[in-house]
Design a protein around this motif. Sequence first.
Motif, mmCIF file in Angstrom:
data_model
loop_
_atom_site.group_PDB
_atom_site.id
_atom_site.type_symbol
_atom_site.label_atom_id
_atom_site.label_comp_id
_atom_site.label_asym_id
_atom_site.label_seq_id
_atom_site.Cartn_x
_atom_site.Cartn_y
_atom_site.Cartn_z
ATOM 1 N N ASP A 271 16.131 9.277 -0.246
ATOM 2 C CA ASP A 271 15.372 8.291 -1.014
ATOM 3 C C ASP A 271 14.249 8.957 -1.812
ATOM 4 O O ASP A 271 13.133 9.118 -1.320
ATOM 5 N N PRO A 272 14.511 9.326 -3.075
ATOM 6 C CA PRO A 272 13.457 9.985 -3.874
ATOM 7 C C PRO A 272 12.205 9.122 -4.028
ATOM 8 O O PRO A 272 11.101 9.645 -4.178
ATOM 9 N N ASP A 273 12.381 7.787 -3.936
ATOM 10 C CA ASP A 273 11.200 6.925 -4.077
ATOM 11 C C ASP A 273 10.190 7.146 -2.953
ATOM 12 O O ASP A 273 9.000 6.887 -3.114
ATOM 13 N N LEU A 274 10.704 7.613 -1.816
ATOM 14 C CA LEU A 274 9.799 7.918 -0.706
ATOM 15 C C LEU A 274 8.833 9.037 -1.128
ATOM 16 O O LEU A 274 7.627 8.988 -0.881
ATOM 17 N N PHE A 275 9.385 10.044 -1.812
ATOM 18 C CA PHE A 275 8.541 11.144 -2.307
ATOM 19 C C PHE A 275 7.510 10.580 -3.295
ATOM 20 O O PHE A 275 6.347 10.940 -3.263
ATOM 21 N N TYR A 276 8.012 9.709 -4.184
ATOM 22 C CA TYR A 276 7.087 9.146 -5.190
ATOM 23 C C TYR A 276 5.922 8.439 -4.509
ATOM 24 O O TYR A 276 4.766 8.619 -4.883
ATOM 25 N N ARG A 277 6.239 7.658 -3.485
ATOM 26 C CA ARG A 277 5.180 6.898 -2.795
ATOM 27 C C ARG A 277 4.116 7.831 -2.232
ATOM 28 O O ARG A 277 2.911 7.615 -2.395
ATOM 29 N N TYR A 278 4.544 8.919 -1.602
ATOM 30 C CA TYR A 278 3.575 9.831 -0.973
ATOM 31 C C TYR A 278 2.826 10.659 -2.022
ATOM 32 O O TYR A 278 1.625 10.869 -1.919
ATOM 33 N N LEU A 279 3.567 11.104 -3.027
ATOM 34 C CA LEU A 279 2.925 11.961 -4.033
ATOM 35 C C LEU A 279 1.961 11.141 -4.890
ATOM 36 O O LEU A 279 0.870 11.597 -5.246
ATOM 37 N N ARG A 280 2.399 9.918 -5.222
ATOM 38 C CA ARG A 280 1.511 9.055 -6.024
ATOM 39 C C ARG A 280 0.224 8.761 -5.251
ATOM 40 O O ARG A 280 -0.865 8.736 -5.804
ATOM 41 N N ASP A 291 2.313 19.374 -5.059
ATOM 42 C CA ASP A 291 3.594 20.095 -5.126
ATOM 43 C C ASP A 291 4.685 19.074 -5.413
ATOM 44 O O ASP A 291 4.902 18.143 -4.635
ATOM 45 N N VAL A 292 5.369 19.235 -6.557
ATOM 46 C CA VAL A 292 6.408 18.271 -6.951
ATOM 47 C C VAL A 292 7.727 19.027 -7.064
ATOM 48 O O VAL A 292 7.869 19.932 -7.905
ATOM 49 N N GLU A 293 8.685 18.664 -6.231
ATOM 50 C CA GLU A 293 9.942 19.413 -6.199
ATOM 51 C C GLU A 293 10.794 19.097 -7.429
ATOM 52 O O GLU A 293 10.860 17.944 -7.889
ATOM 53 N N LEU A 294 11.468 20.140 -7.897
ATOM 54 C CA LEU A 294 12.215 20.011 -9.148
ATOM 55 C C LEU A 294 13.435 19.106 -9.027
ATOM 56 O O LEU A 294 13.878 18.521 -10.010
#
Length: 716
Positions: A271-280, A291-294
């Motif tokens: 779920d890439p949106d999970l990354f978005y939630r934490y990074l945002r 750190d944003v993974e490619l």
Amino acid sequence: MMQTVLQRPMAPTLLEDVPPSPLAPAVKSSLNNPPLVETTAESAHKTVVVVFGQGQENIVPLVAEVLGKPWITTSAVPPLAERNGSISLAAAAVVGVPTSELPGILDACVDRASWIVINTHRVGGGDAAPAEELTDRCDYEFLYPDSSPFFRRDLTRFLALILGQTRAHEDLKTKTRTNFISTTFPDVHAALPNLDILSVGSDAVEIRVDLLVEPSSAAAAAAAAAAATATTVPSLQYVGQQLMILRQHTELPIIFTTRCTREGGKFPMDDPDLFYRYLRRALKWGVEYLDVELWLPEPIRQRLAEVKGHTVIMSAFHDFSGHWKWTSPEAPRIFAESARYADIVKMIAMVTRMEENYELEYFRSTIKAQYRDNPPLSAVNMGQLGQLSRALNTVFSPITHPLLPMIAAPGQLTAAEINEALHIMGSLPKRELYAIGTMRATPQSMFMEKCFNELSLPHTFSPIDRGPKGSIEAVILQPNFGGAYLNPPLPSPVSSTTTTTAIPNVSEAARAIGLIDTIVVVTGSGGPRPFVGENATWKGIRATLTRDYVPSAYCGRAAIVLASTESDAAPAVFALRSLGIGPIYTVGFKANGPLSAGLEPLTSIHSVKLVDKPFVMVSALPPDKSLLVQPLLRHYSSSSINSISSSNSRMTTGRVYLDLTSGTRKGDPLGVAVSAGWTAYGIEEVHAWTTVETLRLLVGQNVPFDFVRMASGRVY
Ligand SMILES: O=C1C[C@@](O)(C(=O)O)C[C@@H](O)[C@@H]1O
């Protein structure tokens, strides 16, 4: 009139938090879009809206104090008005809004770009977690503990970052080498006792969010690990608290990383949106590096770049397969794709042959030639055979430390191991460094040696007395002379056309201040005398002054500086001017050097009475005269300052006293200052910050302030 509509066109760095659309068009390469750097003056004009929960309104005056701004709360005096159907805020620069009122205010707001909305939230003491929908509507979120001696400094650092007033990355960009420590603790509390020593030689601290283990889910995590199936992700609430604790215990910038399972981490990739939630959310927490993974979908990477504010984005690409090659056509493509939304590009591959380090170096040189470090490449190889590349990489090299529970990636080295490797390869030659002067040089040199040992630097450090005229020249002209600090400092040449014979180059600061306290040997500059005369003291003073107040809090406000001679006062005057201070009144000396323009001497009791509310007072008086500042500290005590302005907003009463007197003082100026309500700092704090700067200048290594305070023992 009480209300004003604040309408100013602002840089669109803060956008509504909408989830990224998969169809969002690609932005132009970041190579064509230089990052927006807001000036202190610009950010100083924004209205800071502080959203607070029930019973937490005390945060509002504290934010105002750190910013040096007037404040008001909508509940105390209704500052909101309908004007042509739009909402306007009070003239106060900090406006406190209870959580319940925020939705209504935001719905009616017409000039959102001129507000910075911070959802503040007290953690612990039974307070519930901040509502996620509310934070989604705010630009930032600030979490703070119910009691902690470090909280004020964390708030200052947070505000300075989100207002674009800290320049950590600008400074780091100029260093020849930068390292960051990858912490691998499941709970950062375990790191705290050793954080000072762990971060010696690091320029930033990475928090590996994917490796955090929430206590409540520890059992579940253990079961998942045992079953080698699903992974557990720590909740946003837990991550926020962990970050808060880490930030309160280190002055180093934080790198926030959510490493995915395919690239050596634990964050699940379904779920890439999970990354978005934490990074945002990390951007809202004001982390310095993200750190944003490619592999993340482009709309997510693009969106994060659009809303990054003053955070620096570090892209990350890891290949663990062992088959990926630096010589492949894919390598430059990966760099180009990463560069679109990143300020630093990180590329890391698992290798099995020594030659792959040479291939990486060739790749590095082609990228450097093509992109000219814009953005810079941070690239290393993993595995034992990749360790050479970890010594050769100069941009944000990931490092480990024996006190960490595990290494973050195969083949990681410590700062000391990297220095040893560089020394063996001839890139870090031994240097003879000196403390020249009449100071208590022996404990100071013991401290320097402690740092060199900790970092495995091959250098030596010797204290020597300054002898008869000319003896400095005799030392610095020795073939192995590797730099020195000088106490007392050396007078610097007064104009750019005059030079001393031994130190042909002098930094602008040292020239303006008129004092050289550090002699730096510029490596690789060639020529017969690659020395630069520097001044580190003013930086130590500036760092001290900005611990509890953001730089713009000093803008335009009055200062009084007391000293017996102009040169005793000069580093403080220079530091205050770098903060955009207003009028500087002087007591006890006449100025005629390069900094004298605009200094206003106070020559009588009458003239002292005319000075209105100095925000900062600095005493650089000699010990036998240190007493003289006390009446002034009492005269301007907090109670003498009117705190309610005509617009009903309140001005905070905080002010800063800096005591630069060394040695046994007469009286107790610091004690008097504290009891009269000043935020007071002594010379020890300035010495410690100056040592941080001196080590950076002399050996290019970052030794954090807390380590200097702790390890230098009785030196300061
Ligand atoms: O990206 C990196 C580099 C790294 O993977 C290494 O190889 O040292 C370690 C990680 O923690 C960090 O985020």
